[in-house]
Design a protein around this motif. Structure first.
Motif, PDB file in Angstrom:
ATOM      1  N   ARG A 191       0.917  -1.293  -0.063  1.00 57.22           N
ATOM      2  CA  ARG A 191      -0.028  -0.013   0.069  1.00 57.22           C
ATOM      3  C   ARG A 191       0.827   1.270   0.014  1.00 57.22           C
ATOM      4  O   ARG A 191       1.975   1.128   0.446  1.00 57.22           O
ATOM      5  CB  ARG A 191      -1.020   0.108   1.258  1.00 57.22           C
ATOM      6  CG  ARG A 191      -2.140  -0.991   1.113  1.00 57.22           C
ATOM      7  CD  ARG A 191      -3.016  -0.809   2.252  1.00 57.22           C
ATOM      8  NE  ARG A 191      -4.022  -1.752   2.320  1.00 57.22           N
ATOM      9  CZ  ARG A 191      -4.833  -1.883   3.046  1.00 57.22           C
ATOM     10  NH1 ARG A 191      -4.865  -1.300   4.252  1.00 57.22           N
ATOM     11  NH2 ARG A 191      -5.820  -2.820   3.216  1.00 57.22           N
ATOM     12  N   LYS A 192       0.265   2.354  -0.377  1.00 53.63           N
ATOM     13  CA  LYS A 192       1.105   3.706  -0.609  1.00 53.63           C
ATOM     14  C   LYS A 192       1.422   4.062   1.109  1.00 53.63           C
ATOM     15  O   LYS A 192       0.511   4.017   1.861  1.00 53.63           O
ATOM     16  CB  LYS A 192       0.270   4.591  -1.008  1.00 53.63           C
ATOM     17  CG  LYS A 192       0.711   6.047  -1.310  1.00 53.63           C
ATOM     18  CD  LYS A 192      -0.089   6.888  -2.195  1.00 53.63           C
ATOM     19  CE  LYS A 192       0.500   8.369  -2.064  1.00 53.63           C
ATOM     20  NZ  LYS A 192      -0.314   9.351  -2.841  1.00 53.63           N
ATOM     21  N   ASP A 195       6.153   1.693   2.269  1.00 59.94           N
ATOM     22  CA  ASP A 195       7.315   1.144   1.791  1.00 59.94           C
ATOM     23  C   ASP A 195       8.440   1.465   2.916  1.00 59.94           C
ATOM     24  O   ASP A 195       9.358   0.817   2.908  1.00 59.94           O
ATOM     25  CB  ASP A 195       7.725   1.880   0.514  1.00 59.94           C
ATOM     26  CG  ASP A 195       7.523   3.449   0.484  1.00 59.94           C
ATOM     27  OD1 ASP A 195       6.662   3.891   1.592  1.00 59.94           O
ATOM     28  OD2 ASP A 195       7.853   4.232  -0.419  1.00 59.94           O
TER      29      ASP A 195
END
Length: 329
Positions: A191-192, A195
């Motif tokens: 998901r955004k 990371d």
């Protein structure tokens, strides 16, 4: 009559002769005035241009002259000017540092990723501040999560933080056990905003991370998808060992020994492949997910970016494990 006409005729001629030099003198005076006006205009333009040039010029300090030798010091270089400006800034800070208010210890979210706490430091206030207790709407819940739900508030399920803390500490022990034995740990968060968490966890655990889309078949059909990937032989401290390149040509792609997934809903294909090959998995299970997808579920909110920190922090205990192993060996 004759005398009168003669006087009139000669008087006109004399008047005309006397006016001619006056007209010539007046014309010459007009030309002189025009030339003077032109020179004044040109001088004014030059003065204005000089004023504009002087205003655009930057003021440079005049170096002091030594009273004994009557010599000027060498010109400052750019580095010396920067150093002097920095020294002046530090002096200004020292003079004004006591002004204003003093900030008390406050919450800093980035420290949960840069300096994650150990499993013993995981507390209910920390999980509450990370919004790990917020579930989904009651209409989206999975009945298999009933044992993790504390109650309902405003149509939203509230996850029991006691259960979350217990399952999180269990996941920490599992990750530590795999890391102590040199296993390959894969951290997945596609998901955004996830990371940074998975990359930091992979660095602390000396494992692998994935924050892009999972390629279906990377485990079940790894010899075709990952067959051309470069492989190398490493020791227990992840240091490469040369001389085995020829023996790695026919070897199959490696499989992880443990997979930690932050968003199981988007990576259910990966979890299914891990289940087919007997790879244990750890996942953050929200109230709308199926806890049977993973081997070791962690009931928590998987939508909040602040809530992704605590589930991804078991890797902090791994770095301590590597330190103990290196000291013993």
């Amino acid at each position: 009559m004759i005398i009168r006409q003669a006087i009139v005729r000669h008087g006109r001629q004399l008047a005309a002769k006397s006016l001619r030099p006056l007209a010539r003198s007046f014309a010459s005076t007009t030309d002189d005035i025009d030339s003077i006006q032109t020179s004044l205009n040109s001088s004014l333009k030059q003065t204005r241009s000089l004023d504009a040039l002087i205003q655009n010029m930057t003021a440079e300090p005049v170096p002091p002259i030594d009273n004994q030798t009557h010599a000027t010091p060498p010109a400052y270089t750019q580095d010396q000017q920067v150093a002097d400006a920095y020294s002046a800034l530090q002096r200004q800070k020292a003079l004004t540092s006591h002004l204003g208010t003093t900030l008390t210890p406050h919450y800093q979210p980035h420290t949960l990723v840069t300096n994650p706490p150990s499993p013993s430091e995981i507390s209910l206030p920390l999980l509450l501040a990370s919004q790990s207790h917020l579930g989904h709407s009651t209409s989206l819940w999975n009945p298999a999560n009933s044992r993790y739900i504390f109650g309902i508030r405003s149509g939203i399920h509230i996850i029991s933080l006691d259960v979350t803390a217990a399952h999180l500490r269990r996941a920490c022990k599992i990750v530590r056990a795999v890391a102590e034995r040199g296993g390959i740990i894969l951290f997945v968060g596609t998901r955004k905003g996830q990371d940074r968490c998975v990359v930091k966890a992979g660095q602390l655990a000396r494992g692998c991370h994935l924050f892009e889309r999972w390629t279906p078949g990377s485990i079940t059909n790894g010899h075709q998808i990952l067959g051309r990937c470069k492989m190398r032989v490493i020791d227990e401290y992840d240091r490469p060992i040369p001389g085995y390149e020829s023996e790695l040509l026919e070897r199959p792609a490696l499989k992880p020994d443990l997979v930690v997934c932050l968003n199981p809903l988007e990576n259910w294909v990966m979890l299914h492949e891990c289940g087919l090959h007997g790879i244990p998995t750890i996942g953050v299970i929200d109230t709308d997910a199926d806890p049977t997808w993973v081997t070791y579920p962690i009931p928590a909110n998987d939508d909040s970016m602040r809530g992704q920190g605590p589930p991804s922090r078991p890797s902090d205990h791994i770095i301590n494990s590597f330190t103990i192993i290196q000291e013993v060996s």
